[in-house]
Design an enzyme around this catalytic site. Structure first.
Site, PDB file in Angstrom:
ATOM      1  N   GLU A 200      -4.469   5.743 -13.534  1.00  7.10           N
ATOM      2  CA  GLU A 200      -5.253   4.472 -13.110  1.00  7.10           C
ATOM      3  C   GLU A 200      -5.790   3.866 -14.313  1.00  7.10           C
ATOM      4  O   GLU A 200      -7.001   3.668 -14.503  1.00  7.10           O
ATOM      5  CB  GLU A 200      -6.407   4.499 -12.215  1.00  7.10           C
ATOM      6  N   GLU A 386      -0.688   7.833  -5.001  1.00  8.89           N
ATOM      7  CA  GLU A 386      -1.819   8.107  -4.141  1.00  8.89           C
ATOM      8  C   GLU A 386      -2.029   7.031  -3.039  1.00  8.89           C
ATOM      9  O   GLU A 386      -1.886   5.904  -3.162  1.00  8.89           O
ATOM     10  CB  GLU A 386      -3.096   7.712  -4.957  1.00  8.89           C
TER      11      GLU A 386
END
Ligand code: BGP
Length: 489
Positions: A200, A386
């Protein structure tokens, strides 16, 4: 069949949330080892350091103003519960857990390596015991034919580098990271094919994640420039070490819709989306996009670069985009619009969509929308690394855990992925639902917020014997994998 034959079904976790063994086998400390569980509506990832070296909680939306404490040590207080220290103890349970993943039919398993387990201070000293630990984990996965998918840095900052270098704000950290990445690439070159550099990358900020003690735009974007250079150098190095490596970036994808068709809201949603896409533009296209350079000019941000940096970024582009998807959000210039919780930020509430118990907007179609937009823009394979529902699971009297809500959430998202592949022609490598075994929440530090197909007896007061048991979703996901996504139950 919508999904290709070699589709990588699996699950995903991160070291600081799952691994435990924080002082075992010569591991050095990482910033998150000094962070307690925050709790619901307490933004743990925004934990920062005060001038006095105390840990505090930054009020949402504030900029962080702490400074590096002189010779800061003794972060870890006795009689205080730190969720990452044992997490859910992969360290001692990896054989048992991998056997369970194999039972579900996993083709791959996404995990991260702890930087300070390999290089205890984050620098050039190497801990052989740490390397050997991951050898054991990878060997066990490969024994069952499960491909490791490895994130080199998942919210991971050796505490020493935070203390002594102000984390990624220092250019020196680039060399430390490239050394660490090179070590793991060389060591595991015949065991790991799929890699991602930074988890991220497009939301990384603050002390926990990147070790910086100020979070003003100048410090933050300078740190990100260093991260871009480090990632690009690592990508190039990885490809030299093994040309078969498939190395991706990893972004948090949270598509934003305009709240209304007022042009101001539409422009605001473009602005929000660009603030996230900027990182993909750099890592996939290989250059700083014009809108971001203009934003730097307007806000007075000056990125210090060395000659050759832009060339490194241009050459070190990634092979695929891995991304997390939990929610969409909406954008508006209306300051009175209703707000809700989000993944590391406060979102505006979408009146058409429900939210999870933790306030995250549930939007399966948003996944198809995001996949289509990203694929159209970058034309590289995507990997949903994810996705999942954080929920407070309970054990029934008969010992079962009936997580039908999780099945419903995942089923709807898999359907959306299928549509993106079948109807929009998106090239998708795989799907690894988040927290496939219960782990500590990154955002809140809680155990109560669970994502797994496998329940772990570990609780927020530090009790629990770490025993594992299958939830209802375990057999469901097994059928999904066995049918390559055709049988969604
Ligand atoms: C992402 C992170 C993960 C993970 C997930 C769920 O932002 O990459 O580490 O934890 O979100 O968030 P949370 O644990 O806060 O529910």
């Amino acid at each position: 069949m919508a999904f290709p034959k070699d589709f990588l079904w699996g699950g995903a976790v991160a070291g600081n949330q799952y691994e435990g063994g924080y002082q075992s086998g010569g591991r050095g400390l990482a910033t998150l080892d000094a962070v307690t569980g925050g709790g619901y509506k307490k933004p743990r990832m925004m934990t920062y350091r005060t001038k006095e070296g105390e840990l505090g909680e930054a009020p949402i939306d504030s900029s962080m103003t702490g400074q590096i404490p002189e010779g800061a040590t003794g972060y870890i207080k006795p009689d205080t519960f730190y969720p990452s220290h044992m997490a859910t103890d992969l360290y001692h349970h990896y054989k048992e857990d991998i056997a369970l993943f194999a039972q579900m039919g996993f083709k791959c398993f996404r995990m991260s390596i702890s930087w300070s387990r390999i290089c205890p201070k984050g620098m050039y000293e190497v801990n052989e015991e740490g390397l050997a630990f991951y050898d054991r984990v990878f060997d066990e996965l490969l024994r069952y034919g499960i491909q490791p998918v490895v994130t080199i840095d998942h919210f991971d900052m050796p505490l020493y580098l935070a203390d002594h270098y102000d984390g990624w704000s220092s250019r020196e950290v680039i060399d430390f990271f490239v050394f660490y990445a090179g070590m793991v690439f060389k060591r595991y070159k015949d065991k790991v094919r799929y890699w991602m550099t930074f988890n991220e990358i497009n939301v990384l900020s603050g002390w926990c994640q990147i070790g910086i003690h100020r979070n003003d735009p100048q410090t933050l974007y300078q740190a990100h420039h260093h991260i871009f250079v480090a990632s690009a150098r690592a990508v190039e190095l990885g490809h030299q070490i093994n040309p078969d490596f498939t190395i991706g970036m990893m972004a948090a994808v949270i598509p934003s819709y305009p709240m209304t068709c007022r042009p101001e809201d539409v422009m605001e949603s473009i602005r929000f989306n660009r603030s996230r896409e900027f990182y993909m533009d750099v890592q996939v296209k290989g250059y700083y996009p014009a809108y971001q350079l203009k934003a730097f000019e307007r806000t007075g941000v000056r990125i210090a670069m060395e000659p050759g940096d832009l060339e490194i970024i241009r050459k070190g582009t990634v092979d695929f985009i891995g991304f997390s998807y939990y929610m969409s959000t909406v954008s508006t210039t209306d300051p009175d619009a209703e707000k809700t919780e989000g993944n590391q930020f406060i979102a505006f509430k979408n009146p058409h969509l429900a939210t999870s118990d933790w306030g995250w907007t549930v939007d399966p179609m948003g996944l198809r929308i995001a996949m289509s937009q990203i694929y159209d823009r970058y034309h590289v394979p995507l990997f949903v690394v994810e996705n999942g529902l954080g929920a407070a699971d309970t054990i029934n009297e008969d010992g079962q855990i009936d997580d039908g809500y999780r099945i419903a959430y995942l089923r709807d998202h898999i359907k959306a992925m299928k549509e993106a592949v079948e109807l929009d022609g998106v090239e998708l490598m795989g799907y690894t639902p988040w927290g496939c075994i219960d782990i500590v929440s990154a955002g809140t530090g809680e155990m109560k917020k669970r994502y797994g197909f496998i329940y772990v007896e570990r609780y927020d007061d530090g009790t629990g014997d770490f025993s594992r048991r299958k939830k209802k979703s375990f057999d469901w996901y097994k059928r999904v994998i066995a049918s390559n996504g055709e049988d969604l139950g």
